[in-house]
Motif scaffolding. Sequence first.
Motif, PDB file in Angstrom:
ATOM      1  N   UNK A  62     132.915 137.409 105.753  1.00 12.05           N
ATOM      2  CA  UNK A  62     132.339 138.356 106.712  1.00 12.05           C
ATOM      3  C   UNK A  62     131.028 138.924 106.178  1.00 12.05           C
ATOM      4  N   UNK A  63     131.003 139.220 104.894  1.00  7.12           N
ATOM      5  CA  UNK A  63     129.791 139.802 104.321  1.00  7.12           C
ATOM      6  C   UNK A  63     128.628 138.807 104.340  1.00  7.12           C
ATOM      7  N   UNK A  64     128.889 137.574 103.934  1.00  5.13           N
ATOM      8  CA  UNK A  64     127.792 136.603 103.913  1.00  5.13           C
ATOM      9  C   UNK A  64     127.379 136.193 105.318  1.00  5.13           C
ATOM     10  N   UNK A  65     128.350 136.153 106.232  1.00  6.42           N
ATOM     11  CA  UNK A  65     128.000 135.870 107.621  1.00  6.42           C
ATOM     12  C   UNK A  65     127.045 136.938 108.148  1.00  6.42           C
ATOM     13  N   UNK A  66     127.330 138.176 107.832  1.00  5.80           N
ATOM     14  CA  UNK A  66     126.461 139.273 108.268  1.00  5.80           C
ATOM     15  C   UNK A  66     125.082 139.155 107.626  1.00  5.80           C
ATOM     16  N   UNK A  67     125.057 138.904 106.342  1.00  6.36           N
ATOM     17  CA  UNK A  67     123.768 138.804 105.630  1.00  6.36           C
ATOM     18  C   UNK A  67     122.899 137.687 106.171  1.00  6.36           C
ATOM     19  N   UNK A  69     117.067 138.541 103.885  1.00  2.49           N
ATOM     20  CA  UNK A  69     115.668 138.582 103.431  1.00  2.49           C
ATOM     21  C   UNK A  69     115.006 139.910 103.780  1.00  2.49           C
ATOM     22  N   UNK A  70     115.424 140.497 104.895  1.00  7.61           N
ATOM     23  CA  UNK A  70     114.863 141.814 105.247  1.00  7.61           C
ATOM     24  C   UNK A  70     115.217 142.868 104.202  1.00  7.61           C
TER      25      UNK A  70
END
Lengths: 347, 347, 347, 347
Positions: B245-250, B257-258
Amino acid sequence: MIRFNCDYSEGAHPLILEKLAQTNLEQLPGYGLDPYSLQAAELIKQQCQTPQAAVHLLSGGTQTNLTVLAALLRPYQSVISADSGHINVHETGAIETTGHRVVTAPNSEGKITATQIDRLCQAHWQDDNPEFAPQPKVVYLSFPTELGTLYSKQELLDIRRACDENNLYLFIDGARLGYGLTAPGNDLTLPQLARCCDAFYIGGTKLGTLLGEAVVIVNPKLQKDFRYFMKQRGALLAKGRILGIQFLTLFTDNLYLQLAEHANNMAALVRQACRQAGFDFLCDSPTNQQFPIVPNTLLKKLEQQYVFSHIEPVGKDKTAIRICTSWATRKEDVEQLAADLQRLSGK
Amino acid sequence: MIRFNCDYSEGAHPLILEKLAQTNLEQLPGYGLDPYSLQAAELIKQQCQTPQAAVHLLSGGTQTNLTVLAALLRPYQSVISADSGHINVHETGAIETTGHRVVTAPNSEGKITATQIDRLCQAHWQDDNPEFAPQPKVVYLSFPTELGTLYSKQELLDIRRACDENNLYLFIDGARLGYGLTAPGNDLTLPQLARCCDAFYIGGTKLGTLLGEAVVIVNPKLQKDFRYFMKQRGALLAKGRILGIQFLTLFTDNLYLQLAEHANNMAALVRQACRQAGFDFLCDSPTNQQFPIVPNTLLKKLEQQYVFSHIEPVGKDKTAIRICTSWATRKEDVEQLAADLQRLSGK
Amino acid sequence: MIRFNCDYSEGAHPLILEKLAQTNLEQLPGYGLDPYSLQAAELIKQQCQTPQAAVHLLSGGTQTNLTVLAALLRPYQSVISADSGHINVHETGAIETTGHRVVTAPNSEGKITATQIDRLCQAHWQDDNPEFAPQPKVVYLSFPTELGTLYSKQELLDIRRACDENNLYLFIDGARLGYGLTAPGNDLTLPQLARCCDAFYIGGTKLGTLLGEAVVIVNPKLQKDFRYFMKQRGALLAKGRILGIQFLTLFTDNLYLQLAEHANNMAALVRQACRQAGFDFLCDSPTNQQFPIVPNTLLKKLEQQYVFSHIEPVGKDKTAIRICTSWATRKEDVEQLAADLQRLSGK
Amino acid sequence: MIRFNCDYSEGAHPLILEKLAQTNLEQLPGYGLDPYSLQAAELIKQQCQTPQAAVHLLSGGTQTNLTVLAALLRPYQSVISADSGHINVHETGAIETTGHRVVTAPNSEGKITATQIDRLCQAHWQDDNPEFAPQPKVVYLSFPTELGTLYSKQELLDIRRACDENNLYLFIDGARLGYGLTAPGNDLTLPQLARCCDAFYIGGTKLGTLLGEAVVIVNPKLQKDFRYFMKQRGALLAKGRILGIQFLTLFTDNLYLQLAEHANNMAALVRQACRQAGFDFLCDSPTNQQFPIVPNTLLKKLEQQYVFSHIEPVGKDKTAIRICTSWATRKEDVEQLAADLQRLSGK
């Protein structure tokens, strides 16, 4: 070809072979529990003047280093060594395979100092998070060093002090111990060295046996269960007798030191011949390893008849080599080498 | 106190917490086989333009380094790293515990070069007995490095060439990858970096997640059985969803990158303020870690209000410190720091 | 589909997510040194009534088992476990990878006995060469066991006696500890269990956290340098706060035991429904895991709507399955399952 | 006392000592690169009819097992062995120390079957999460087994088939290989056995050498970099010549098999005497190890003059013992034992 490249080119001293043959058909218990191994251990403890020590006989240097360090270190602890130390340069990472980092300090003629040890420990303990680096726990020295040089008594006492202050064990690799003890200028006796250490070993492989290193665990706290470590690492020979018989022979009638002294004498002749030929040396070794720096053209000619170890190129035209003598080195071979050096160098 | 000592002082980016809460009661398969983890892996492969890669989500940097290196190295092989590399200075010898030596090369501003790699390999293979030392097999780099610096595209291509010629794998520690990709002056894209590597990882812990590192195994030959390695090292979370979930969000809407760019911008303000205060720098970092050299008297005053990491003393009167920004750094805190620097330095 | 296959299908208890969100932007020290982690440790020590204990927060069960056993065992020592123990069947040989043998004893409903421990130790020490086998040093139990069963107070005291007499440490895997402590028929309290052990852990992953296990090292002799072990194994999270906050929440207002009790109650309903359906059970578990033996035809129908774990075939026509409840199990789901069981079994 | 407790009570066969003495002062290269070691390797390859094999000489059985298995297994892989296998019962967990699990199957007279191997592999691969258990990769057999028994040609071919179908390597511990090859009833030749294996070794320690095991790596894919493994584990002797000379002697003029045959003949006399004394046997061994079950009262009397190994109590009144013969066993000693057996048993 005459081999001067190492001190293990021949088999064993003839007295050892003789003793192996004499006892060959005796039926004895295995795994180092035979009377010869036990007698050898006793004799070594006596000559070290460490009656409370435990002595174990292993096969070779790498095996000994990895087994002893496995016993002395917890999994997160490291061993401090000269960057030139055998465990750092010639053992295929055996210590790392055992799970431990070798923390190196730059050597000076093969040696490290008490001050270097102090600094490495301070750096560790003063870090905000000491637990982010392996914890230094053992100092590993060689006597003589890989470069044939010796720690003086004072240097060793200083290192012992550094070990005590930093809560470290001191472990000395004595693969060539005898050559050091009998070297001109050495001011350490076997009992003095033994008293300084938590553990050390007396090398046989490079000093007259077919194989074998005698580990002396001086510190009683480190003696427990050492045979488990040996067995687990494949270091407990079924016919332990062959180690016991060899060390018993070496430590009877002072044979060990006599063989070493012969090698040192032969090395002194080599050193003298090299000096006369005008060679510089990589370092000033009083023991059986000499490290002359030889012009490549001359080296090429010499190597038609002799085998040496190459250490490193020195400038474009020269090479530092290792010339080794041993218990088995024949005086006539050294004299021939000296003559050839004189002839080829024109000096 | 305002903490500038590292980039993991806060929890996670709010969008991540939101997504964790939204999905919290969904019943999902464990061990990284949930749809979020699978989607995150797909998204990462797309954005790396490495459709044949395998992506796995692990918890932290040390865990990732030791698990990947366990998978890439045979027992007698070593990894080449800058002496300043994370695996050499901040992981308690985790790699050695896994059985492998870290062979170090002196860093230059945190980096090593293709030439250094070539030389280490030549030294190994030209030895008379290569098998007496661990065989170099992996090059470990950090992008950005521990000192916040970056490899240029050309430097990385040169290292790739050195790896190919010396039969080495290239593994890049991207614990702070985003900060590098978005740094001013960086000339590498994520796909270019991915194409250069055999394996690398994209750090979450230091860039906005609660925890998590996304390993991208680019080289298909290295992908087999990686989940065994993860499980065996305790790196396979039962609730793998929290990483997915965390990497999907990132990796949705360019968030990763933002966040990195924000941190770099904040670091640029810090850099500028330090320059105006007249400080030198330990190195020239375009990323979120700045290493100014600060007079001790001034540092003492600053540290009544701010937390920094101390790196090393510089001379008697100064200290190199690390000032870190992150996705969570507030502009007003940086401006306050800048004002305090100006006031205290009198410049 | 409704998942009854494990107790980690959902995220975390909502109070935990709430607390993570509340504290999210607080700037805190890393690596478990934040105030939440310290408070959680204190609270756990209080509730265990072990003021002298050391508490550390790790990520998952396999990681915890391998890290604790690395700390408790010397290299030649082994751990005794039920053959059904998690370290023996579900951790990819993590303990062996750490260098230690898992010596197994046949389980009886997931448990081993003091007598079995005595016998294994006698066999070791009465051998002519004890050093030819790994030396037993730790007993590893699970409470509850992998089969959901519980050691009684007397059984645990007997095992403690066996450990004392055989010079062994006792380490209890409490990945599901709460389910055991709140089970009907359990006669052990948390402080009693803690007092019996040298070390144990309180599982969060399977009882309401996103991740996390709280290790309690009760024996002061085993506490030294444990953070080195954690860091070295990749078990020291940079954002340790996320473990601290979760355990602080669990151990405030008795949440941990309430969640466990809910799961046990739901499991009791499942058990009752299975009994009414006429199923036998693999073992008699009072905790959140139930192991009914289900006719395959009926199982096939059930599995159109529910997910279970398959344990083993029983005869030709039946299968032992695991039905797990958790803190998150909804009563309506259990009631639906009960109704379906009744309908499909015709009982 | 006459020792029948093992096959390594004496030194080496006299021809070996003679050859060591003859060559003692020859100057030779170290680390197994001397001409004797190379000739021994050639000879062994010829007699195995495996021209593509690689032969390496190591010191002892435990060392050989751990070094070969370190080379054959990836870190997450396991070795399948009979529960009675040497690596499981007599090596202090050396294989686990190397990081691998020994997966055991119950032995039948020291042996395991192709079916047992098939089942273990099926259990692994049919699990929902194979990666939660170590992956089986090597089958370890002993020929003869620890109980002196032999695999028939058909049994070995079946096991080879199981290995092929399950993608496993086959490694045979031949610490007593010669005793098996020359046993009455054996239907395997050395070349046939070699062709079946990926790797095996020919034991010297228990068959007439001072020390030494000759590893034959038949499978070319497994030969790469084996000397690294040896050196790293302390298994590369500086004076490798002493292994080369011994194996060269053994494999010249069929000495190896002659010595084995002598021992088997002596064992046959022992077996006959035990039968006449009315003893049962633990198993039916045609090789140099016999396992009679002896009344304790009689055993006590015998042990005033003979040394045996105790294996296990059988009922209250008897003990299974091991009586070993070797190349060095004297016929008069066996005849005396037979006479004593007859006298004491009254049969």
